[in-house]
Design an enzyme around this catalytic site. Structure first.
Site, PDB file in Angstrom:
ATOM      1  N   ASP A   1     -23.353  22.462   6.838  1.00 21.37           N
ATOM      2  CA  ASP A   1     -22.597  23.408   7.676  1.00 21.37           C
ATOM      3  C   ASP A   1     -22.875  23.320   9.181  1.00 21.37           C
ATOM      4  OD1 ASP A   1     -21.938  24.121   5.111  1.00 21.37           O
ATOM      5  OD2 ASP A   1     -22.461  26.232   5.288  1.00 21.37           O
TER       6      ASP A   1
ATOM      7  N   CYS B   1     -27.320  28.891   3.497  1.00 21.56           N
ATOM      8  CA  CYS B   1     -26.782  27.716   2.794  1.00 21.56           C
ATOM      9  C   CYS B   1     -27.812  26.621   2.614  1.00 21.56           C
ATOM     10  CB  CYS B   1     -25.538  27.212   3.515  1.00 21.56           C
ATOM     11  SG  CYS B   1     -24.204  28.426   3.395  1.00 21.56           S
TER      12      CYS B   1
ATOM     13  N   LYS C   1     -16.810  24.268   0.677  1.00 21.60           N
ATOM     14  CA  LYS C   1     -17.167  25.375  -0.208  1.00 21.60           C
ATOM     15  C   LYS C   1     -16.685  26.676   0.382  1.00 21.60           C
ATOM     16  CE  LYS C   1     -21.618  25.377   1.989  1.00 21.60           C
ATOM     17  NZ  LYS C   1     -21.416  26.625   2.730  1.00 21.60           N
TER      18      LYS C   1
END
Ligand code: VGL
Ligand code: ZN
Length: 195
Positions: free
Chosen positions: A15, A148, A100
């Protein structure tokens, strides 16, 4: 650091997107932009050693129970197709991208997403890809260390992988003070190798 890579050692870049890594991003992780250069060096080392590189990308619809505007905890971020959802402009992107959060699921781990209403869990393609390539060790870097990155590292341990997390290549949100230390403790307890 560069010595760790080989064909059975993969790199997961979590990310590194504008909403997290740009000071103007909607869910800016303090210091997020500082990890980009080091992550690029890691990507270069992995590629030079023939190690697979994967990228996760948080990718939400405009309305999702993941956001505070629909009952969740997070300000809207990484909405599909917006500049905030794009990778940081300086990040080297050279590998498969795993999205995601698509379809409104909560996606913290890059390995699985969860429907926040039904609780149903589904796997992303990442676990399958690592198995296909007979990866035994995963290096996890990126944002954020207390969400994450932590969830991806823990799920990788659950799949039996050796997991390395260089702490200088992550940053923490600290939505609640101390989330960084609690995350480090939880990862260490699960056998994640932090350095
Ligand atoms: C993340 C909060 C919400 C992350 C994603 O990438 O760590 N954190 N969505
Ligand atoms: Zn998100």
């Amino acid at each position: 650091m560069t010595a760790r890579y080989g064909p059975r050692v993969a790199l997961l870049v979590v990310d590194v997107q504008n909403d997290f890594a740009d000071p103007a991003g909607s869910l800016y992780v303090t210091g997020g932009e500082e990890v980009v250069a080091g992550i690029n060096a890691e990507i270069a080392a992995a590629r030079a050693a023939g190690a697979p590189v994967f990228y996760s990308q948080d990718w939400h619809p405009a309305r999702t129970p993941h956001f505070v505007t629909d009952g969740g905890v997070w300000p809207p971020h990484c909405v599909a197709g917006t500049s905030g959802a794009e990778f940081h402009p300086e990040l080297t992107v050279a590998g498969e991208v795993i999205r995601k959060g698509v379809d409104g699921a909560d996606g913290y781990s890059a390995f699985s997403v969860r429907d926040p209403r039904s609780g149903d869990q589904r796997s992303t393609l990442l676990g399958q890809r690592l198995a296909e390539q007979e990866v035994t060790t995963l290096v996890v870097v990126g944002l954020a260390g207390d969400h994450c990155v932590r969830e991806s590292a823990l799920e990788a341990r659950g799949l039996g992988l050796t997991v390395l997390l260089p702490l200088e290549l992550t940053r923490f949100v600290n939505l609640r003070p101390g989330d960084d230390q609690r995350s480090v403790t939880a990862m260490r307890a699960a056998g994640v190798l932090l350095d």
